[in-house]
Design a protein around this motif. Sequence first.
Motif, PDB file in Angstrom:
ATOM      1  N   SER A   1      -6.947   2.563  14.890  1.00 27.92           N
ATOM      2  CA  SER A   1      -6.813   3.832  14.171  1.00 27.92           C
ATOM      3  C   SER A   1      -7.958   4.776  14.503  1.00 27.92           C
ATOM      4  O   SER A   1      -7.742   5.981  14.729  1.00 27.92           O
ATOM      5  CB  SER A   1      -6.768   3.579  12.661  1.00 27.92           C
ATOM      6  OG  SER A   1      -5.521   3.056  12.272  1.00 27.92           O
TER       7      SER A   1
ATOM      8  N   GLY B   1      -2.182   8.657   8.583  1.00 24.50           N
ATOM      9  CA  GLY B   1      -1.183   7.796   7.968  1.00 24.50           C
ATOM     10  C   GLY B   1       0.168   7.798   8.650  1.00 24.50           C
ATOM     11  O   GLY B   1       1.130   7.241   8.098  1.00 24.50           O
ATOM     12  N   GLU B   2       0.274   8.396   9.840  1.00 27.39           N
ATOM     13  CA  GLU B   2       1.555   8.447  10.534  1.00 27.39           C
ATOM     14  C   GLU B   2       1.890   7.084  11.146  1.00 27.39           C
ATOM     15  O   GLU B   2       1.052   6.451  11.786  1.00 27.39           O
ATOM     16  CB  GLU B   2       1.530   9.506  11.632  1.00 27.39           C
ATOM     17  CG  GLU B   2       1.504  10.933  11.107  1.00 27.39           C
ATOM     18  CD  GLU B   2       2.795  11.318  10.406  1.00 27.39           C
ATOM     19  OE1 GLU B   2       3.806  10.612  10.590  1.00 27.39           O
ATOM     20  OE2 GLU B   2       2.790  12.313   9.673  1.00 27.39           O
ATOM     21  N   THR B   3       3.129   6.672  10.941  1.00 25.11           N
ATOM     22  CA  THR B   3       3.573   5.363  11.431  1.00 25.11           C
ATOM     23  C   THR B   3       4.575   5.470  12.570  1.00 25.11           C
ATOM     24  O   THR B   3       4.507   4.707  13.547  1.00 25.11           O
ATOM     25  CB  THR B   3       4.214   4.556  10.289  1.00 25.11           C
ATOM     26  OG1 THR B   3       3.308   4.506   9.189  1.00 25.11           O
ATOM     27  CG2 THR B   3       4.531   3.143  10.730  1.00 25.11           C
TER      28      THR B   3
ATOM     29  N   SER C   1      -2.834  -0.230  14.617  1.00 24.02           N
ATOM     30  CA  SER C   1      -3.370   0.851  13.791  1.00 24.02           C
ATOM     31  C   SER C   1      -3.075   0.502  12.340  1.00 24.02           C
ATOM     32  O   SER C   1      -2.197  -0.318  12.048  1.00 24.02           O
ATOM     33  CB  SER C   1      -2.754   2.200  14.159  1.00 24.02           C
ATOM     34  OG  SER C   1      -1.404   2.254  13.766  1.00 24.02           O
TER      35      SER C   1
ATOM     36  N   PRO D   1      -1.668   2.251   9.703  1.00 28.70           N
ATOM     37  CA  PRO D   1      -0.308   2.489   9.187  1.00 28.70           C
ATOM     38  C   PRO D   1       0.716   1.515   9.767  1.00 28.70           C
ATOM     39  O   PRO D   1       1.596   1.029   9.045  1.00 28.70           O
ATOM     40  CB  PRO D   1      -0.002   3.934   9.618  1.00 28.70           C
ATOM     41  CG  PRO D   1      -1.324   4.536   9.865  1.00 28.70           C
ATOM     42  CD  PRO D   1      -2.212   3.451  10.352  1.00 28.70           C
TER      43      PRO D   1
ATOM     44  N   ILE E   1       0.273  -1.899   8.140  1.00 28.58           N
ATOM     45  CA  ILE E   1       0.855  -1.912   6.791  1.00 28.58           C
ATOM     46  C   ILE E   1       2.368  -2.072   6.870  1.00 28.58           C
ATOM     47  O   ILE E   1       2.969  -2.870   6.134  1.00 28.58           O
ATOM     48  CB  ILE E   1       0.480  -0.619   6.041  1.00 28.58           C
ATOM     49  CG1 ILE E   1      -1.035  -0.558   5.830  1.00 28.58           C
ATOM     50  CG2 ILE E   1       1.207  -0.526   4.714  1.00 28.58           C
ATOM     51  CD1 ILE E   1      -1.529   0.795   5.355  1.00 28.58           C
ATOM     52  N   PHE E   2       2.997  -1.317   7.759  1.00 24.68           N
ATOM     53  CA  PHE E   2       4.449  -1.404   7.908  1.00 24.68           C
ATOM     54  C   PHE E   2       4.889  -2.792   8.345  1.00 24.68           C
ATOM     55  O   PHE E   2       5.825  -3.370   7.780  1.00 24.68           O
ATOM     56  CB  PHE E   2       4.914  -0.355   8.917  1.00 24.68           C
ATOM     57  CG  PHE E   2       6.355  -0.484   9.313  1.00 24.68           C
ATOM     58  CD1 PHE E   2       7.370  -0.092   8.458  1.00 24.68           C
ATOM     59  CD2 PHE E   2       6.699  -1.021  10.551  1.00 24.68           C
ATOM     60  CE1 PHE E   2       8.701  -0.216   8.824  1.00 24.68           C
ATOM     61  CE2 PHE E   2       8.020  -1.156  10.930  1.00 24.68           C
ATOM     62  CZ  PHE E   2       9.024  -0.748  10.057  1.00 24.68           C
TER      63      PHE E   2
ATOM     64  N   SER F   1      -3.639  -0.765   2.869  1.00 27.35           N
ATOM     65  CA  SER F   1      -3.372   0.541   2.255  1.00 27.35           C
ATOM     66  C   SER F   1      -4.604   1.067   1.540  1.00 27.35           C
ATOM     67  O   SER F   1      -4.938   2.257   1.638  1.00 27.35           O
ATOM     68  CB  SER F   1      -2.203   0.426   1.267  1.00 27.35           C
ATOM     69  OG  SER F   1      -1.034  -0.040   1.905  1.00 27.35           O
TER      70      SER F   1
ATOM     71  N   LEU G   1      -7.022   2.320   4.094  1.00 28.39           N
ATOM     72  CA  LEU G   1      -6.617   3.611   4.649  1.00 28.39           C
ATOM     73  C   LEU G   1      -6.939   4.744   3.677  1.00 28.39           C
ATOM     74  O   LEU G   1      -7.410   5.816   4.089  1.00 28.39           O
ATOM     75  CB  LEU G   1      -5.117   3.600   4.960  1.00 28.39           C
ATOM     76  CG  LEU G   1      -4.539   4.838   5.646  1.00 28.39           C
ATOM     77  CD1 LEU G   1      -5.231   5.101   6.967  1.00 28.39           C
ATOM     78  CD2 LEU G   1      -3.036   4.667   5.862  1.00 28.39           C
TER      79      LEU G   1
END
Length: 352
Positions: free
Chosen positions: A137, A273-275, A299, A301, A304-305, A325, A328
Amino acid sequence: MSHALADKRPSTLRGASLPKWSPWAIAAGSIVLAVAIGLIGGLSSKVQWGLIAAILFVVGTYGIASKVEGRRQAKDRIATSFVWVAFLLAVVPLVSLIWVTVSRGVKVLNVFFLTHSMGVVADSEPGGGIYHAIIGSLEQVGLATVIGAPIGILTAIYLVEYGRGKLAKAVTFFVDVMTGIPSIVAGLFILSLMLIFKMQPFGFAGSLALAILMMPVVVRSTEEMLKLVPNELREASLALGVPKWRTILKVVLPTSIGGITTGVMLAIARIAGETAPVLLLVFGNPFINNDPFEGAQASLPLFIFQQYQQSAGASAAYDRAWAASLTLIAFVMILNLVARGIARWKAPKTGR
């Protein structure tokens, strides 16, 4: 003598008014009535209770104020009530989000979690960390900032200081269009270029997509900050024979550097925060990859996904997703604190 007595009489121009504690009393009564209505009506959602309390607060404020102070003052109080209700509707979800993230994220958030990667740890197993995602990130967002921030700032300077005619209107139009571009579209654009040149996923590709998303935000924020600089400062500098480019560099930019820095930091927070672009272009990597120009990279995000995607039968992955999260959110908060510090440090000093 009669005039002196008349001056000592209390003025009748102002009617009765509610005490200062009346809004709190009306709010407390509205909450009690909302809870009672919710219990009697069988409403289990506290959100419904809150909405009922908000409606009762507004209606009660208007009714009581109109009886005591008159309809004119009641209209003023109902406007104030709407402002407070809107404020609470904005703050309550934010506080709830932070509370849930902190309460669930602290379960596995520790030094080991921040300094180790997933490596050979399976998503269903406890352990592992987000060091590889933090590195990814920082590198991807950093490269996107190096690309997007200068271009955005220079574009804003052109629009405010030099832009005239059809070209400036066209640039403004395309900046407005780019502001609303979905992140997946920027990712698909870079992906199409990668397919043309037969390139494999790598971190810098994600940075290019993030830079595309960042530039219009920087342009708009910088443009507004530059417009706030008084024209008198520009005219005074030009009257002294200073060239326009030097006036912009030494007068306009230092005056607006605080707002420009804040806008850049907000743009960084927007892309951090873009995934979707990262998922398309970087693919993710459980191992540490310090080279953003070669190989897949993780990264925050995307981590997390992926962890939440695997959390159906694994509580460890679920806990790691919440901890990432929280990390971030902390990263974005640190960026805002840094922006405020730089803005205060670089703000023009005014003598007493």
